[in-house]
Design an enzyme around this catalytic site. Structure first.
Site, PDB file in Angstrom:
ATOM      1  N   LYS A 189     -51.393  66.381   4.478  1.00  0.00           N
ATOM      2  CA  LYS A 189     -51.574  67.479   5.434  1.00  0.00           C
ATOM      3  C   LYS A 189     -52.012  66.908   6.788  1.00  0.00           C
ATOM      4  CE  LYS A 189     -51.741  70.905   1.907  1.00  0.00           C
ATOM      5  NZ  LYS A 189     -52.359  71.151   0.623  1.00  0.00           N
ATOM      6  N   SER A 220     -56.483  77.441   0.237  1.00  0.00           N
ATOM      7  CA  SER A 220     -55.239  77.159   0.960  1.00  0.00           C
ATOM      8  C   SER A 220     -54.484  78.407   1.396  1.00  0.00           C
ATOM      9  CB  SER A 220     -54.334  76.276   0.106  1.00  0.00           C
ATOM     10  OG  SER A 220     -54.174  76.822  -1.186  1.00  0.00           O
ATOM     11  N   HIS A 249     -57.431  70.893   2.480  1.00  0.00           N
ATOM     12  CA  HIS A 249     -57.265  71.544   3.786  1.00  0.00           C
ATOM     13  C   HIS A 249     -58.457  71.323   4.718  1.00  0.00           C
ATOM     14  CE1 HIS A 249     -53.461  73.615   3.555  1.00  0.00           C
ATOM     15  NE2 HIS A 249     -53.712  73.835   2.279  1.00  0.00           N
TER      16      HIS A 249
END
Ligand SMILES: *Cc1c(COP(=O)(O)O)cnc(C)c1O
Length: 399
Positions: free
Chosen positions: A245, A186, A214
């Site tokens: 996200k 990340s 991610h």
């Protein structure tokens, strides 16, 4: 007798003053209005390079519609933990959809990616077990490892040989063994060497677990993540993802075998002791996965990658070091934390929001800006942001 009546929390004041003196103290930036690529923070219009909103889904029409629809049909709250009375038909439908998307038998949704990681590791391992963990793994993995009370051995970042050294050292271990890594890291944006780590897990009989927070919505076919991107289907026992996200809402999930998921229903403490998602969030996530698997989703992912290439190429041309990134996560290396925070402050004054990260989020001496590219950034805004970053960076002798 204590007559001075001292505040027992006064040591916090001292520690905050210390952060202030070192230039490491920050105030929360406040977003007024929606999370978008151009946004309004602290009374200022800025180009927003701070969010993990990779595909711009936080404000997507179809997701809004889904959220509002679910509020009409299911109300605003689940009303209980999932294991008592809080499991709604919507929760089950989302979990089925995620499992299908990821190509696994089953999936379970947690309140966040953090609780998915911490809750899962702590549930499946105990004090007689062993964990092999990349040194840059996310804090939620580290906390899960600690909570499990298993022995923890840390291998050098992405270093397969170092990991094998630890595997050999512990070959006679009698408890269960877990090999765990972020899919995409990340803070650096680099990708784990999954095929080689899977081979080690197979050779040394470890459970293989990947945190793809991610990578979901970013890498692999239609954003199926690193396992898909690197052709490791069937070799990873536990895949974690986030709904906070690229998916644009909130939550986390674990994918794996039906038995793993059933076990987590019974033993993962955040699942057992904290209320499930409200219907609106669940419906939002369902709409997001449907979108990912459509031509519109494909188009967004394509745009994300072309924006990323453009932005990173421009920064490099200006002389910045973006380290080892292979994804839209774009570190701009500075070194000293106080300087990184000053860089970020000056950028903000010039209309670019790129947050600085320092210790303990990254190792000491490795402070940086962390700029995030999304599919919804306009090319002209990215270009403009690069020019401002270059100008401010020169003023601070970063380049
Ligand atoms: C952000 C992140 C998480 C936590 O996800 P949330 O849904 O925000 O709790 C977990 N792992 C990694 C690698 C992350 O970057």
């Amino acid at each position: 007798m204590n007559t001075t009546n001292q505040n027992p929390l006064s040591y916090l004041h001292d520690q905050l003053a210390d952060m202030e003196a070192k230039g490491l103290h920050f105030r929360l930036r406040v977003l007024e209005g929606e999370q978008r690529a151009a946004a309004h923070f602290d009374g200022k219009d800025v180009i927003n390079l701070g969010s993990n909103n990779y595909l711009g889904l936080t404000t997507h029409k179809a997701l809004r519609r889904a959220a509002i629809g679910a509020i009409r049909t299911h109300g605003v709250g689940a009303g209980a933990v999932r294991t008592i009375a809080g499991t709604m038909d919507l929760h089950m439908a989302l979990e089925e959809q995620i499992a299908k998307f990821k190509g696994t038998e089953a999936s379970v949704v947690f309140q966040s990616g953090f609780t998915a990681n911490a809750g899962t590791v702590a549930a499946i391992l105990g004090k007689d077990d062993l964990i092999l963990s990349d040194e840059l793994n996310h804090a939620s993995i580290i906390d899960g490892c600690r909570l499990s009370r298993a022995a923890i051995k840390v291998f050098k970042h992405k270093d397969v040989a170092d990991c094998e050294r630890l595997c050999k050292e512990t070959e006679s271990w009698t408890g269960h063994k877990l090999l765990i890594t972020d899919g995409v890291f990340s803070m650096d944006g680099d990708i784990a060497p999954l095929p080689a780590l899977c081979s080690l897990a197979e050779k040394y009989n470890c459970i293989m677990m990947v945190d793809d927070a991610h990578a979901s919505g970013v890498l692999g076919r239609n954003g199926r993540g690193t396992v898909d991107h690197l052709g490791c289907h069937g070799r990873v026992h536990i895949q974690v993802g986030t709904l906070s996200k690229a998916i644009g809402a909130m939550g986390g999930y674990v994918c794996g075998s039906r038995e793993l998921i059933d076990f987590l229903y019974h033993r993962a403490r955040p699942f057992l002791f904290s209320t499930g998602h409200p219907p609106s969030v669940v419906a939002t996530c369902q709409a997001a996965f449907s979108l990912l698997d459509s031509p519109a989703g494909e188009k967004l992912i394509k745009k994300l990658w072309s924006n990323t290439k453009f932005f990173q190429r421009r920064l490099k041309k200006f002389g910045f070091s973006t380290g080892s990134t292979e994804t839209p996560i774009t570190p701009i290396h500075v070194g000293e934390a106080a300087k990184a925070f000053e860089f970020s402050r000056r950028l903000f004054e010039s209309g670019v929001f790129a947050p600085a990260v320092g210790f303990p989020t990254v190792p000491e001496g490795k402070a940086r800006l962390r700029a995030m590219v999304t599919a919804t950034h306009k090319r002209a805004d990215l270009e403009h942001a690069c020019e401002i970053i270059a100008e401010v960076g020169r003023g601070l002798s970063v380049v």
